[in-house]
Design an enzyme around this catalytic site. Structure first.
Site, PDB file in Angstrom:
ATOM      1  N   SER A 181      14.213  46.069  57.581  1.00  0.00           N
ATOM      2  CA  SER A 181      15.280  46.061  56.584  1.00  0.00           C
ATOM      3  C   SER A 181      15.163  44.814  55.726  1.00  0.00           C
ATOM      4  O   SER A 181      14.624  43.786  56.159  1.00  0.00           O
ATOM      5  CB  SER A 181      16.652  46.070  57.274  1.00  0.00           C
ATOM      6  N   TYR A 200      21.919  42.633  64.065  1.00  0.00           N
ATOM      7  CA  TYR A 200      21.179  43.550  63.202  1.00  0.00           C
ATOM      8  C   TYR A 200      20.060  42.832  62.436  1.00  0.00           C
ATOM      9  O   TYR A 200      18.884  43.203  62.536  1.00  0.00           O
ATOM     10  CB  TYR A 200      22.120  44.258  62.227  1.00  0.00           C
TER      11      TYR A 200
END
Length: 270
Positions: free
Chosen positions: A141, A155
């Protein structure tokens, strides 16, 4: 990528994982699809069989199980199925400050987003190297390139890990025919934000910040074929990555802190 290869896609029941499955099938790859939702996997597999005349095997599995990756690879080996392309896509977010969730929640998250992709790569790499061909796509990401924010504590950390892991594997694969790429999308149209309960908040982002999942998948597969170790999807996301790379750490962290306040679902959620 040549046809008649077989790809394993994790988290294939929706979103970016489903998009990778569709694009791999379009390119002529046989598939092994895994996720928790067996009904959605089977519906997708049947559609891809009918549309592309490929073999699509459904292997329902919760990768939060510590024995999941080993059991999956053992089952494939027992059936004589080799994997040429591994797409480590399974993932989700855990909203809220770190100490607001029980450790079991964090342990499952680490298992799914870090341990499982690492173990699957470990178990499938020997066969890829022996055959002189392999592709490993780790769906990371843009979050892995910028400072971590409050809320969703693990995350960004997990995605940064996948980026560094992919870089090392890419270097180790030189000359073996095995390519590894960390694909780093930003905001992507999928169910991710519905699951984390942040849909209303992220919908405030301007349209130019968003990409569709199929474009992310196509770019990712092209990148791993080209031997690109890290690929950031979209010009806007690449500009953001460059900006944060150039900023002093303290200023970058303050910017993330300020931006994070806009997308906080509560006093202690993110």
């Amino acid at each position: 990528m040549p046809s008649n290869r077989r790809a394993l896609v994790t988290g294939a029941s929706a979103g970016i994982g489903e998009a990778f499955a569709r694009e791999l099938a379009r390119r002529g790859h046989d598939l092994v699809l895994t996720a928790r939702r067996a009904d959605r996997l089977e519906a997708l597999a049947q559609e891809l069989r009918d549309r592309h005349a490929i073999e699509a095997i459904v292997a329902p599995l919760d990768l939060a199980r510590p024995d999941g990756p080993e059991a999956l690879v053992a089952a494939l080996e027992a059936q004589g199925l080799t994997i040429d392309v591994l797409v480590n896509n399974a993932g989700y977010g855990v909203p809220g400050y770190f100490n607001e969730q029980p450790w079991s929640t964090h342990a499952a998250f680490i298992q799914v987003l870090m341990t499982a992709p690492t173990e699957l790569a470990y178990r499938l790499l020997p066969g890829m190297k022996a055959r002189g061909y392999g592709r490993i796509v780790n769906v990371a990401s843009l979050a892995g390139h910028v400072p971590g924010s409050a809320g969703h504590t693990l995350y960004a950390a997990s995605k940064a890990y996948l980026i560094k892991f992919s870089q090392s594997l890419a270097l180790e694969g030189k000359g073996t025919g095995v390519h590894t790429t960390a694909v780093c999308p930003g905001f992507t149209y999928s169910e991710f934000h519905d699951v984390t309960g942040s849909r209303n908040l992220v919908s405030k982002m301007p349209a130019f910040m968003w990409m569709d999942a199929l474009t992310v998948a196509r770019q990712g597969l092209d990148a791993v074929d080209a031997g690109t170790a890290v690929y950031v999807n979209g010009g806007v996301n690449r500009a953001i990555k460059t900006l944060f790379k150039l900023l002093p750490d303290g200023l970058a962290l303050k910017m993330i802190e300020r931006q994070g306040r806009r997308f906080r679902t509560g006093a202690h959620t993110g």
